[in-house]
Scaffold this motif. Structure first.
Motif, PDB file in Angstrom:
ATOM      1  N   LYS A 361       0.857  -1.179   0.000  1.00  0.00           N
ATOM      2  CA  LYS A 361       0.000   0.000   0.000  1.00  0.00           C
ATOM      3  C   LYS A 361       0.895   1.232   0.000  1.00  0.00           C
ATOM      4  O   LYS A 361       2.005   1.207   0.541  1.00  0.00           O
ATOM      5  CB  LYS A 361      -0.956  -0.002   1.192  1.00  0.00           C
ATOM      6  CG  LYS A 361      -0.297   0.044   2.566  1.00  0.00           C
ATOM      7  CD  LYS A 361      -1.362   0.068   3.663  1.00  0.00           C
ATOM      8  CE  LYS A 361      -0.736   0.144   5.054  1.00  0.00           C
ATOM      9  NZ  LYS A 361      -1.748   0.193   6.126  1.00  0.00           N
ATOM     10  N   TRP A 363       1.122   5.840  -0.455  1.00  0.00           N
ATOM     11  CA  TRP A 363       0.473   7.140  -0.403  1.00  0.00           C
ATOM     12  C   TRP A 363       1.489   8.211  -0.766  1.00  0.00           C
ATOM     13  O   TRP A 363       2.700   7.989  -0.725  1.00  0.00           O
ATOM     14  CB  TRP A 363      -0.149   7.394   0.964  1.00  0.00           C
ATOM     15  CG  TRP A 363       0.813   7.459   2.118  1.00  0.00           C
ATOM     16  CD1 TRP A 363       1.323   8.565   2.717  1.00  0.00           C
ATOM     17  CD2 TRP A 363       1.371   6.343   2.832  1.00  0.00           C
ATOM     18  NE1 TRP A 363       2.158   8.228   3.747  1.00  0.00           N
ATOM     19  CE2 TRP A 363       2.213   6.868   3.846  1.00  0.00           C
ATOM     20  CE3 TRP A 363       1.244   4.960   2.726  1.00  0.00           C
ATOM     21  CZ2 TRP A 363       2.913   6.067   4.718  1.00  0.00           C
ATOM     22  CZ3 TRP A 363       1.955   4.153   3.589  1.00  0.00           C
ATOM     23  CH2 TRP A 363       2.771   4.704   4.589  1.00  0.00           C
ATOM     24  N   LEU A 382      -3.304   6.232  -1.920  1.00  0.00           N
ATOM     25  CA  LEU A 382      -3.440   5.820  -3.314  1.00  0.00           C
ATOM     26  C   LEU A 382      -3.963   4.409  -3.496  1.00  0.00           C
ATOM     27  O   LEU A 382      -4.221   3.990  -4.630  1.00  0.00           O
ATOM     28  CB  LEU A 382      -2.085   5.942  -4.015  1.00  0.00           C
ATOM     29  CG  LEU A 382      -1.412   7.319  -3.922  1.00  0.00           C
ATOM     30  CD1 LEU A 382      -0.078   7.300  -4.634  1.00  0.00           C
ATOM     31  CD2 LEU A 382      -2.314   8.391  -4.499  1.00  0.00           C
ATOM     32  N   GLY A 383      -4.129   3.656  -2.417  1.00  0.00           N
ATOM     33  CA  GLY A 383      -4.569   2.269  -2.530  1.00  0.00           C
ATOM     34  C   GLY A 383      -3.388   1.319  -2.453  1.00  0.00           C
ATOM     35  O   GLY A 383      -2.380   1.600  -1.800  1.00  0.00           O
ATOM     36  N   GLY A 427      -7.959   3.618  -4.258  1.00  0.00           N
ATOM     37  CA  GLY A 427      -7.421   4.803  -3.609  1.00  0.00           C
ATOM     38  C   GLY A 427      -8.541   5.729  -3.167  1.00  0.00           C
ATOM     39  O   GLY A 427      -9.711   5.537  -3.519  1.00  0.00           O
ATOM     40  N   SER A 431      -7.691  11.310  -4.845  1.00  0.00           N
ATOM     41  CA  SER A 431      -6.383  10.979  -5.411  1.00  0.00           C
ATOM     42  C   SER A 431      -6.460  10.697  -6.909  1.00  0.00           C
ATOM     43  O   SER A 431      -5.445  10.790  -7.609  1.00  0.00           O
ATOM     44  CB  SER A 431      -5.780   9.767  -4.699  1.00  0.00           C
ATOM     45  OG  SER A 431      -6.491   8.584  -5.016  1.00  0.00           O
ATOM     46  N   TYR A 432      -7.648  10.332  -7.405  1.00  0.00           N
ATOM     47  CA  TYR A 432      -7.777  10.053  -8.842  1.00  0.00           C
ATOM     48  C   TYR A 432      -8.774  10.971  -9.536  1.00  0.00           C
ATOM     49  O   TYR A 432      -9.062  10.796 -10.724  1.00  0.00           O
ATOM     50  CB  TYR A 432      -8.151   8.583  -9.082  1.00  0.00           C
ATOM     51  CG  TYR A 432      -9.411   8.103  -8.390  1.00  0.00           C
ATOM     52  CD1 TYR A 432     -10.681   8.400  -8.894  1.00  0.00           C
ATOM     53  CD2 TYR A 432      -9.342   7.325  -7.238  1.00  0.00           C
ATOM     54  CE1 TYR A 432     -11.825   7.942  -8.269  1.00  0.00           C
ATOM     55  CE2 TYR A 432     -10.473   6.866  -6.602  1.00  0.00           C
ATOM     56  CZ  TYR A 432     -11.713   7.166  -7.122  1.00  0.00           C
ATOM     57  OH  TYR A 432     -12.853   6.723  -6.497  1.00  0.00           O
ATOM     58  N   GLY A 442      -4.271   7.755  -7.570  1.00  0.00           N
ATOM     59  CA  GLY A 442      -4.760   6.595  -6.843  1.00  0.00           C
ATOM     60  C   GLY A 442      -5.451   5.609  -7.767  1.00  0.00           C
ATOM     61  O   GLY A 442      -5.916   5.953  -8.857  1.00  0.00           O
ATOM     62  N   SER A 524      -3.430   1.168 -13.977  1.00  0.00           N
ATOM     63  CA  SER A 524      -3.075   2.326 -13.157  1.00  0.00           C
ATOM     64  C   SER A 524      -2.879   3.551 -14.024  1.00  0.00           C
ATOM     65  O   SER A 524      -2.793   3.473 -15.256  1.00  0.00           O
ATOM     66  CB  SER A 524      -1.781   2.054 -12.373  1.00  0.00           C
ATOM     67  OG  SER A 524      -0.681   2.012 -13.260  1.00  0.00           O
TER      68      SER A 524
END
Length: 805
Positions: A361, A363, A382-383, A427, A431-432, A442, A524
């Protein structure tokens, strides 16, 4: 736990009951010998190996394929504090690159055997298959690109009794992934011995300050068993080899060092448990577990003020002079095995169940999402990813005496069931959102999900001595995957002893490697630097990595992945006199069809417009995995040893190794017809991919080492030569020729009773790779290439103190 895997405890319980009954019913039968990892040996010819053979008494010298045996003393004299780095020093056919400033590439440490992908080397612990990493390296920077090999750094050095490295294809014996070879790590066992030690080191620059503490020890379990524990804790400060940023003359940071290009800040905690208990004279319960927890913080690509000053995001108010996003990673790795082995009805049996996984994981801090405007946070979760495997195995072997053979025939067969699961964790939404957080967005809802598959396998292995001089082995394995169908690899091996000291050995085999679940389903969005085709300058853009089955990837030419297929050939000479010079020379060829590679990045206005219409705005580049090429690797391994008795002046042992390896592209799959994206002519497989496969690993690697001991003193030295190689920068597409380099390592030890004191220096001459050509330096920021086979940190000095009993 799957329903099929749930029957394993019942199976083990029934087997224990059966073995207990058999142990007392056969009171006249001899007790089973201790496992090979507990037997001590002082010479290579006496080391009983368990890798690459099902026979119970095979030694490293009379093995049918090349096997290297590495001891704790071998590991110690390297001065390395992780297994991947130690093997790079000790094995001429092994390479390991520590990359930096490339997202997940700095998190875990898979290694490369015989110039192939880390995915093509199978890792075992105590003979049991280990899971792969969940961390995907999806940037075209090194041989690790597109791989999820087993993380060797997850195994503490203090737990290792020895390592057996099989340099030969072994898919027929062990299954998928064993194309380049097998690394079998034998854990320390028994209740008689232990040690505790501390090590400190740092680089000549004063950076990379490292502290490591290790301990291990055994304890008795009554009169019939033992448990051996090992722990390790290491903290490493970062290094930085970045140069002054000369890209934007009007920026406040112009001419200063703003990037991070070096080793990351790392903290590792590790532990291992190995146990055994004799239920009866004929039945033995065993188990082990290896645990690893790693925290890594690494700088990403510096965001200069000029790149966002006028985008209206409000970032200039938070970062008035630019900012360096920091990627933080937590990696957890575990393996657990429980089994029962013994003898019943004349058969040696081994029943085991295992589970293991790798959870990642991450971040970002010190970052920003321009799409959120002035309210953007500066940190995002971010997951992550998670890989899990569950395995149940049954292995049986015994010797028969057929009348048509002059010597016993060892028959081994077994069954295996494996359940694999791969998960991408979501995430946080911010973040995305839009263009996503800078450096890495993310994982989105489209990315996230859990994927699984199962496979069943059965194998048969036959070994016999046809004469006093000729030994032969035949292995065949049938595997059936729930997503790739069936495959049946085979292997034929032979060894002919001309004399007691000279022998010829040879193998021929087929192999396979199913795509990892990560290669099938990884998805991703990340920020990368590309060259603007109009201005010729590097610019940051969002790039999307698609699974091959995604419709957008299919429009770019992707097709569903299939398994790699290989053919391996090895022929070698073994010279092993009782005294004096010993040598092994092995020639090999490995062909791989349908080799899995990462495509080049597709970019340009047509790609950007298409991705936006497909529901992926803010994306300027895309890539995917493909069975893009067929390759052929040819090479030779030479290993030498020469012990000398110097009388009153002590003893000297000289060792040496040479590896030559050359990989060629046999054929390239043509670009499939574009399915809805006219005008795109970028090849799926291009110059960058070709360089990664054929030229980025040195074609030659040579070392010579000397170990001198006298009384309590010991001296060690090793000179290693890394041959020429070529780096093809992903961001600029400019090749860079790196010249051969020599590294000298020295260390001295003093043994005082139970104490051992060591002082040493690696790369004592402070050798660096050739500096980047200007076009590859990103305006002076990257002084050295990102994928040197020996790093770019310079000389490293260390000292250690250990107490053993």
């Amino acid at each position: 736990m799957t329903n099929r895997f749930a029957v394993l405890p019942t199976l083990l319980a029934a087997a224990i009951s059966f073995a207990w009954t058999q142990g007392y019913a056969q009171d006249a039968a001899p007790a089973q010998s201790r496992p090979p990892q507990l037997q001590k040996a002082t010479t290579l010819s006496a080391v009983v190996v368990t890798t690459g053979t099902r026979a119970l008494d095979m030694t490293a010298v009379n093995s049918l394929a090349p096997i290297d045996v590495i001891t704790p003393q071998d590991l110690r004299v390297t001065g390395a504090n992780d297994l991947a780095s130690a093997l790079r020093v000790l094995l001429p056919s092994m390479n390991f690159v520590q990359t930096s400033s490339n997202d997940q590439g700095a998190v875990d440490q898979p290694a490369q055997l015989r110039g192939l992908s880390p995915d093509d080397t199978l890792v075992l612990i105590n003979g049991k298959r280990q899971h792969s990493s969940s961390v995907m390296k999806n940037e075209l920077l090194s041989y690790q690109s597109g791989s999820t090999g087993t993380d060797l750094a997850a195994i503490p050095l203090s737990a290792i009794q020895r390592i057996e490295v099989l340099r030969d294809g072994a898919a027929a014996q062990y299954g998928s992934d064993a194309i380049a070879g097998v690394i079998n790590i034998i854990l320390k066992g028994g209740d008689q011995h232990g040690s505790v030690g501390v090590m400190h080191g740092q680089y000549r620059s004063g950076e990379g300050n490292t502290w490591q503490g290790d301990a291990d020890g055994g304890f008795a379990l009554g009169q019939k068993g033992w448990v051996h524990l090992s722990v390790s804790d290491r903290h490493q400060d970062p290094t930085n080899r970045a140069g002054p940023d000369m890209r934007f003359p009007n920026d406040p940071t112009f001419g200063t060092v703003v990037f991070h290009d070096g080793l990351p800040l790392t903290h590792i905690k590790q532990g291992a448990v190995n146990l055994q208990y004799d239920l009866t004279p004929e039945a033995q319960l065993y188990g082990f577990s290896v645990l690893n927890k790693r925290s890594v913080s690494d700088g990403d690509w510096y965001r200069s003020l000029s790149t966002y000053a006028n985008n209206g995001s409000g970032a200039v108010d938070v970062y008035p002079g630019g900012f360096l996003p920091i990627e933080h990673s937590d990696l957890s790795d575990d393996s657990e095995v429980l089994g029962l082995r013994g003898t019943a009805l004349g058969w040696h049996y081994d029943l085991s169940g295992s589970t293991g996984g790798n959870r990642y994981k991450f971040w970002m801090t010190n970052t920003y999402n321009y799409s959120l405007g002035p309210g953007s946070p500066t940190a995002f979760a971010l997951g992550g990813t998670n890989n899990r495997e569950k395995i149940a195995t049954i292995d049986l072997s015994r010797e028969f005496n057929p009348s048509w053979l002059p010597n016993p025939l060892n028959v081994a067969w077994g069954l295996e069931y494996r359940d694999q699961e791969y998960t991408i964790d979501l995430g946080e939404p911010k973040s995305y959102f839009g263009g996503g957080s800078q450096a890495f967005s993310g994982f989105t809802p489209d990315d996230a999900g859990t994927h699984s598959r199962q496979n069943k396998a059965a194998y048969l292995d036959l070994t016999t001595d046809f004469t006093d001089k000729l030994t032969g082995e035949l292995a065949v394995r049938h595997e059936k995957y729930s997503d790739f169908g069936s495959t049946t690899p085979w292997k034929v091996s032979g060894r002919y002893a001309f004399t007691d000291t000279l022998a010829l050995r040879a193998t021929a085999s087929t192999g396979f490697r199913a795509p990892t679940l990560a290669q099938e389903f990884f998805s991703s969005t990340a920020t990368q630097s590309i060259v603007d085709p109009i201005t010729g300058k590097q610019v940051l853009v969002n790039t999307r990595f698609f699974p091959a089955t995604n419709p957008a990837a299919a429009a770019l030419g992707a097709q569903p992945l299939t398994a790699e297929q290989s053919h391996n050939y090895n022929i070698g000479l073994v010279y092993s006199p009782p005294r004096g010079l010993s040598a092994t020379l092995d020639l090999y060829q490995i062909t791989i069809n349908n080799r899995i590679i990462q495509s080049q990045n597709f970019s340009g206005n047509a790609v950007t417009s298409f991705l936006a219409s497909a529901g992926f705005p803010f994306i300027a580049s895309a890539a995917f995995f493909t069975n893009g090429v067929d390759t052929r690797t040819r090479g030779a391994d030479l290993v030498l040893g020469y012990p000398l008795d110097l009388g009153d002046n002590g003893a000297l042992k000289l060792t040496g190794g040479v590896n030559y390896g050359l990989t060629d592209i046999v054929s390239v799959k043509p670009n499939p017809p574009q399915l809805g994206l006219a005008g795109v002519t970028i090849p799926v497989f291009g110059d960058i991919n070709r360089n990664l496969i054929t030229a980025q690993t040195p074609k030659t690697k040579v070392f010579i080492a000397a170990n001198w001991t006298r009384g309590n003193w010991g001296l060690h030295s090793q000179l290693t030569r890394y041959g020429k190689y070529v780096l093809f920068n992903e961001f600029t597409a400019v090749p860079q020729n790196e010249q051969a380099a020599y590294l000298l390592d020295l260390s001295a030890t003093y043994n005082w009773g139970h104490w051992l004191f060591t002082l040493g220096a690696n790369n004592i001459a402070n050798t660096y790779p050739d500096k980047n050509v200007p076009l590859n330096s990103n305006g002076g920021n990257f002084v050295y290439p990102m994928a040197s086979p020996f790093g770019y940190e310079g000389a490293y000095y260390y000292g250690s103190v250990a107490f053993s009993w």
